[in-house]
Write a protein that holds these residues in place. Structure first.
Motif, PDB file in Angstrom:
ATOM      1  N   VAL A 111       0.832  -1.187   0.000  1.00  0.00           N
ATOM      2  CA  VAL A 111       0.000   0.000   0.000  1.00  0.00           C
ATOM      3  C   VAL A 111       0.881   1.257   0.000  1.00  0.00           C
ATOM      4  O   VAL A 111       1.809   1.367   0.798  1.00  0.00           O
ATOM      5  N   PRO A 112       0.627   2.160  -0.950  1.00  0.00           N
ATOM      6  CA  PRO A 112       1.437   3.381  -0.985  1.00  0.00           C
ATOM      7  C   PRO A 112       1.180   4.264   0.231  1.00  0.00           C
ATOM      8  O   PRO A 112       0.067   4.285   0.762  1.00  0.00           O
ATOM      9  N   VAL A 113       2.210   4.975   0.660  1.00  0.00           N
ATOM     10  CA  VAL A 113       2.066   5.868   1.807  1.00  0.00           C
ATOM     11  C   VAL A 113       2.388   7.299   1.378  1.00  0.00           C
ATOM     12  O   VAL A 113       3.343   7.545   0.643  1.00  0.00           O
ATOM     13  N   ALA A 114       1.536   8.221   1.829  1.00  0.00           N
ATOM     14  CA  ALA A 114       1.730   9.641   1.551  1.00  0.00           C
ATOM     15  C   ALA A 114       2.317  10.329   2.775  1.00  0.00           C
ATOM     16  O   ALA A 114       1.858  10.105   3.896  1.00  0.00           O
ATOM     17  N   GLN A 146       4.247   8.812  -1.828  1.00  0.00           N
ATOM     18  CA  GLN A 146       3.585   9.983  -2.361  1.00  0.00           C
ATOM     19  C   GLN A 146       3.963  11.133  -1.425  1.00  0.00           C
ATOM     20  O   GLN A 146       4.103  10.918  -0.226  1.00  0.00           O
ATOM     21  N   LEU A 147       4.139  12.323  -1.967  1.00  0.00           N
ATOM     22  CA  LEU A 147       4.392  13.469  -1.107  1.00  0.00           C
ATOM     23  C   LEU A 147       3.240  14.445  -1.241  1.00  0.00           C
ATOM     24  O   LEU A 147       2.821  14.776  -2.354  1.00  0.00           O
ATOM     25  N   ASN A 166       9.823  18.599  -9.876  1.00  0.00           N
ATOM     26  CA  ASN A 166      10.064  17.838 -11.103  1.00  0.00           C
ATOM     27  C   ASN A 166      11.152  16.799 -10.890  1.00  0.00           C
ATOM     28  O   ASN A 166      11.085  15.704 -11.460  1.00  0.00           O
ATOM     29  N   GLY A 167      12.133  17.146 -10.067  1.00  0.00           N
ATOM     30  CA  GLY A 167      13.167  16.169  -9.715  1.00  0.00           C
ATOM     31  C   GLY A 167      12.556  14.959  -9.036  1.00  0.00           C
ATOM     32  O   GLY A 167      12.873  13.813  -9.354  1.00  0.00           O
ATOM     33  N   LEU A 168      11.651  15.212  -8.119  1.00  0.00           N
ATOM     34  CA  LEU A 168      10.994  14.123  -7.386  1.00  0.00           C
ATOM     35  C   LEU A 168      10.149  13.254  -8.315  1.00  0.00           C
ATOM     36  O   LEU A 168      10.237  12.026  -8.271  1.00  0.00           O
ATOM     37  N   THR A 169       9.335  13.884  -9.143  1.00  0.00           N
ATOM     38  CA  THR A 169       8.497  13.081 -10.047  1.00  0.00           C
ATOM     39  C   THR A 169       9.384  12.349 -11.059  1.00  0.00           C
ATOM     40  O   THR A 169       9.063  11.245 -11.483  1.00  0.00           O
ATOM     41  N   GLY A 170      10.515  12.961 -11.400  1.00  0.00           N
ATOM     42  CA  GLY A 170      11.483  12.304 -12.272  1.00  0.00           C
ATOM     43  C   GLY A 170      11.995  11.002 -11.668  1.00  0.00           C
ATOM     44  O   GLY A 170      12.248  10.030 -12.369  1.00  0.00           O
ATOM     45  N   LYS A 174       5.206  10.224  -6.531  1.00  0.00           N
ATOM     46  CA  LYS A 174       3.962  10.897  -6.915  1.00  0.00           C
ATOM     47  C   LYS A 174       3.695  12.086  -5.996  1.00  0.00           C
ATOM     48  O   LYS A 174       3.933  12.022  -4.797  1.00  0.00           O
ATOM     49  N   MET A 175       3.200  13.168  -6.588  1.00  0.00           N
ATOM     50  CA  MET A 175       2.919  14.355  -5.802  1.00  0.00           C
ATOM     51  C   MET A 175       1.417  14.580  -5.708  1.00  0.00           C
ATOM     52  O   MET A 175       0.678  14.382  -6.673  1.00  0.00           O
ATOM     53  N   SER A 176       1.001  15.027  -4.525  1.00  0.00           N
ATOM     54  CA  SER A 176      -0.411  15.300  -4.284  1.00  0.00           C
ATOM     55  C   SER A 176      -0.545  16.730  -3.767  1.00  0.00           C
ATOM     56  O   SER A 176       0.259  17.172  -2.949  1.00  0.00           O
TER      57      SER A 176
END
Ligand code: C2E
Ligand code: MG
Ligand code: MG
Ligand code: MG
Length: 291
Positions: A111-114, A146-147, A166-170, A174-176
């Motif tokens: 399960v993904p964690v934010a 996810q952040l 963009n570095g992170l998504t690269g 995943k960004m929220s």
């Protein structure tokens, strides 16, 4: 300081809002110690889709002060931000959350964690690389993290913030976009930020079922987000009527006390295991099926 008791009977700390009272400084010192002593914990709150599938968990920080009782995150996060302690708190939260994700994955719970990050973090040099390194160290794929950011990341240096994100998504994180609809929300921000999910703030969700203006705002937000290819999560869903309205408006997932409050790690594991493959079902639906 002033204290009152919350519903669970635990004392809740309430500070006056001024910035450098001795009280606040005392709390800052205590927070620093609490982080080093491991007294700060993470609880996890599920995000579920309308078919019951668990879309993820949000890590929410919890601090029970030895004398003052529970200190609300909004309170000590503001202190951490204005004092320079924020990067340390975020490292701690990321480290704790990723260790937990790794344990869950080892148990077959994928399960993904934010994790919530503050504007300060996004402006910390090397933040994206540090997150990637931490993921690698825990053997956790970037897609499991996810952040959650807010539009406040754009207040200081929008270009630098966008570069970091963009570095992170690269790297595959995943960004929220959290708390959407409060403060500085604008279409410009939505276009500039590489987010894949938008969270509608609880202040619009809470009265959705009774306030037609809030319902309109939510409807427009869902449509806008979908037209930009974003998933929409509603925060603070407490009752069936709100859940039904959100489902009918085409919202993708909900988070709130109707499903579960944030739970300590052990309880979260039990919750996930009990949901099994079928996901979460509303008590109202279980009752209807049994009738
Ligand atoms: P947020 O990220 O918007 O988190 C949602 C807040 O709503 C959480 O409050 C959650 O416990 C609460 N909530 C969830 N469902 C319901 C509901 O059905 N009804 C009501 N009334 N409330 C609900 P919490 O845990 O007190 O956190 C407050 C804020 O503190 C968070 O807002 C987030 O901005 C910040 N925060 C929490 N943990 C962290 C962290 O680890 N790092 C950072 N930077 N900020 C954090
Ligand atoms: Mg959040
Ligand atoms: Mg929020
Ligand atoms: Mg919030």
């Amino acid at each position: 300081y002033q204290a009152k008791r919350d519903r669970t009977g635990v004392e809740v700390y309430e500070s006056k809002r001024d910035s450098n009272t001795p009280d606040r400084l005392g709390l800052l010192g205590d927070l620093r110690r609490a982080l080093d002593a491991g007294e700060v914990e993470l609880h996890y709150q599920p995000k579920v889709r309308f078919d019951g599938q668990v879309a993820g968990l949000e890590a929410l920080v919890r601090w029970v002060h030895p004398e003052r009782g529970k200190v609300p995150p909004d309170e000590f996060i503001a202190i951490a931000e204005s004092s320079g302690l924020m990067p340390h708190l975020t490292e701690y939260v990321l480290e704790t959350a990723l260790a937990q994700v790794a344990r869950w994955r080892a148990q077959g719970l994928h399960v993904p964690v934010a994790v919530n990050v503050s504007p300060r973090d996004v402006h910390t040099p090397g933040f994206a690389g540090a997150v990637a390194a931490r993921l690698a160290r825990h053997g956790v794929p970037a897609g499991a993290l996810q952040l959650e950011i807010t539009e406040h990341v754009l207040l200081e240096d929008p270009q630098k913030a966008a570069d970091t994100l963009n570095g992170l998504t690269g790297h595959g994180v995943k960004m929220s976009l959290d708390d959407f609809g409060t403060g500085y929300s604008s279409l410009v921000h939505l276009r500039r930020l590489p987010v894949s999910e938008l969270k509608i703030d609880r202040s619009f969700v809470a009265r959705l079922a009774v306030d037609t203006e809030d319902a309109e705002i939510v409807r427009c937000t869902v449509d806008l987000a979908h037209s930009l290819g974003l998933l929409v999560v509603a925060e603070g869903v407490e009752d069936d009527e709100t859940w039904e309205r959100l489902r009918d408006l085409g919202c993708d997932a909900v988070q709130g006390w109707l499903v579960a409050a944030a739970m300590p790690p052990g309880e979260t594991t039990a919750w996930l295991l009990a949901r099994g493959e079928h996901g979460w079902r509303r008590p109202a639906d279980i009752a209807a099926a049994a009738a």
